[in-house]
Write an enzyme that holds these catalytic residues in place. Sequence first.
Site, PDB file in Angstrom:
ATOM      1  N   ASN A   9       0.894  -1.240  -0.138  1.00  0.00           N
ATOM      2  CA  ASN A   9       0.227  -0.379   0.220  1.00  0.00           C
ATOM      3  C   ASN A   9       1.087   1.508   0.324  1.00  0.00           C
ATOM      4  OD1 ASN A   9      -1.445   1.483   0.102  1.00  0.00           O
ATOM      5  ND2 ASN A   9      -1.920   1.402   2.900  1.00  0.00           N
ATOM      6  N   LYS A  11       0.094   4.249  -0.332  1.00  0.00           N
ATOM      7  CA  LYS A  11      -0.355   5.846   0.168  1.00  0.00           C
ATOM      8  C   LYS A  11      -0.249   7.168  -0.972  1.00  0.00           C
ATOM      9  CE  LYS A  11       0.226   3.374   4.552  1.00  0.00           C
ATOM     10  NZ  LYS A  11       0.034   3.645   5.952  1.00  0.00           N
ATOM     11  N   GLU A  96      -6.606   5.023   7.213  1.00  0.00           N
ATOM     12  CA  GLU A  96      -6.445   6.193   7.497  1.00  0.00           C
ATOM     13  C   GLU A  96      -7.920   6.709   6.752  1.00  0.00           C
ATOM     14  OE1 GLU A  96      -2.456   5.994   5.587  1.00  0.00           O
ATOM     15  OE2 GLU A  96      -1.864   4.947   6.809  1.00  0.00           O
ATOM     16  N   GLU A 166      -5.183  -4.987  10.282  1.00  0.00           N
ATOM     17  CA  GLU A 166      -4.586  -4.231  10.601  1.00  0.00           C
ATOM     18  C   GLU A 166      -4.582  -2.590  11.754  1.00  0.00           C
ATOM     19  OE1 GLU A 166      -1.756  -1.915   6.882  1.00  0.00           O
ATOM     20  OE2 GLU A 166      -3.810  -0.707   7.433  1.00  0.00           O
ATOM     21  N   GLY A 172       2.460   1.998  10.542  1.00  0.00           N
ATOM     22  CA  GLY A 172       3.923   3.538  10.479  1.00  0.00           C
ATOM     23  C   GLY A 172       4.188   4.088  12.049  1.00  0.00           C
ATOM     24  N   SER A 212       3.420  -2.054  11.012  1.00  0.00           N
ATOM     25  CA  SER A 212       5.068  -2.013  10.717  1.00  0.00           C
ATOM     26  C   SER A 212       5.248  -3.150  10.246  1.00  0.00           C
ATOM     27  CB  SER A 212       4.918  -1.832  11.663  1.00  0.00           C
ATOM     28  OG  SER A 212       4.966  -0.038  12.085  1.00  0.00           O
ATOM     29  N   GLY A 234       5.380   1.242   4.408  1.00  0.00           N
ATOM     30  CA  GLY A 234       6.420   2.131   4.367  1.00  0.00           C
ATOM     31  C   GLY A 234       7.369   0.640   4.253  1.00  0.00           C
TER      32      GLY A 234
HETATM   33  P1  PGA Z   1       3.193   0.042   7.789  1.00  0.00           P
HETATM   34  O1  PGA Z   1       1.391   0.953   6.856  1.00  0.00           O
HETATM   35  O2  PGA Z   1       3.982  -0.993   7.142  1.00  0.00           O
HETATM   36  O3  PGA Z   1       3.826   1.948   7.013  1.00  0.00           O
HETATM   37  O4  PGA Z   1       2.645   0.327   9.182  1.00  0.00           O
HETATM   38  C1  PGA Z   1       0.616  -0.361   6.624  1.00  0.00           C
HETATM   39  C2  PGA Z   1      -1.022  -0.137   6.450  1.00  0.00           C
HETATM   40  O5  PGA Z   1      -0.807   0.648   6.761  1.00  0.00           O
HETATM   41  O6  PGA Z   1      -1.213  -0.428   5.368  1.00  0.00           O
END
Ligand code: PGA
Length: 249
Positions: A9, A11, A96, A166, A172, A212, A234
């Site tokens: 993803n 974003k 989000e 999640e 994040g 994460s 990320g």
């Molecule tokens: P992250 O994001 O791996 O950066 O924690 C996961 C997501 O929002 O799908």
Amino acid sequence: MRKKIVAGNWKMNYDLAETEKFLVDLKKQAIPSDVSVMVAPAFTNLYPAINSTEDSAIEIIAQNLHQRDSGAFTGEVSAKMLKSVGVSTVIIGHSERRSIFGETNKMLSEKVDAALENKMQIIFCIGEAIEERKNGSFFDLIQEQVSTALFHLSAESWENIVIAYEPVWAIGTGETASPLQVQEMHAYIRKIIADKYSKELSEMISILYGGSVKPDNAKEIFIQTDVDGGLIGGASLKVASFMAIINSF
Ligand code: PGA
């Protein structure tokens, strides 16, 4: 056998040139044949990304859609439009979208219907905030998120559903849920689906973990019985870390 999936993803990251460069690099990698690899770039880059991955097993997916097919919804993109450029899978209900853009369970249930009416596959995101984790209401919250958005669906429609658990406190933040916390929640999600539909159906659904996930923790998470892969933020932005996660089953 449930499908193993690793979905990136992105974003609001990567412009057109960056998207194309990443995909050229990713295409050079040896992707295990039993893992479905998906990448979700920004809307503006979906069509070129589809074209540049045509001759590969990489699937380009969307991060969101609007629940209506067309109309006066400035700035929005419909399932029909996504289908017209070759996108068949969409992420719905990312935390989000819920927290920053005010998407409610009701709205998300309409988005699910719009995607299914347009014959799309869905990665449906659910997850509790830190308060719910701390005060112990996280199982109820997850039950509510799943039931309000998905329990009106027929058993057949579930062929098109993947769930991504999640926990918001792990997105994040560098903080991951422990493998035991992940397994406990994934088993719970499978149980509520089994109670509502059937054990067979619950065993067929791929449930991904997100929050994460990194090359150094992917293995211990993916090895859990009820974990079928990950939704990666990320760490999906670099080919090396994304590939290391893809190779963690
Ligand atoms: P992250 O994001 O791996 O950066 O924690 C996961 C997501 O929002 O799908």
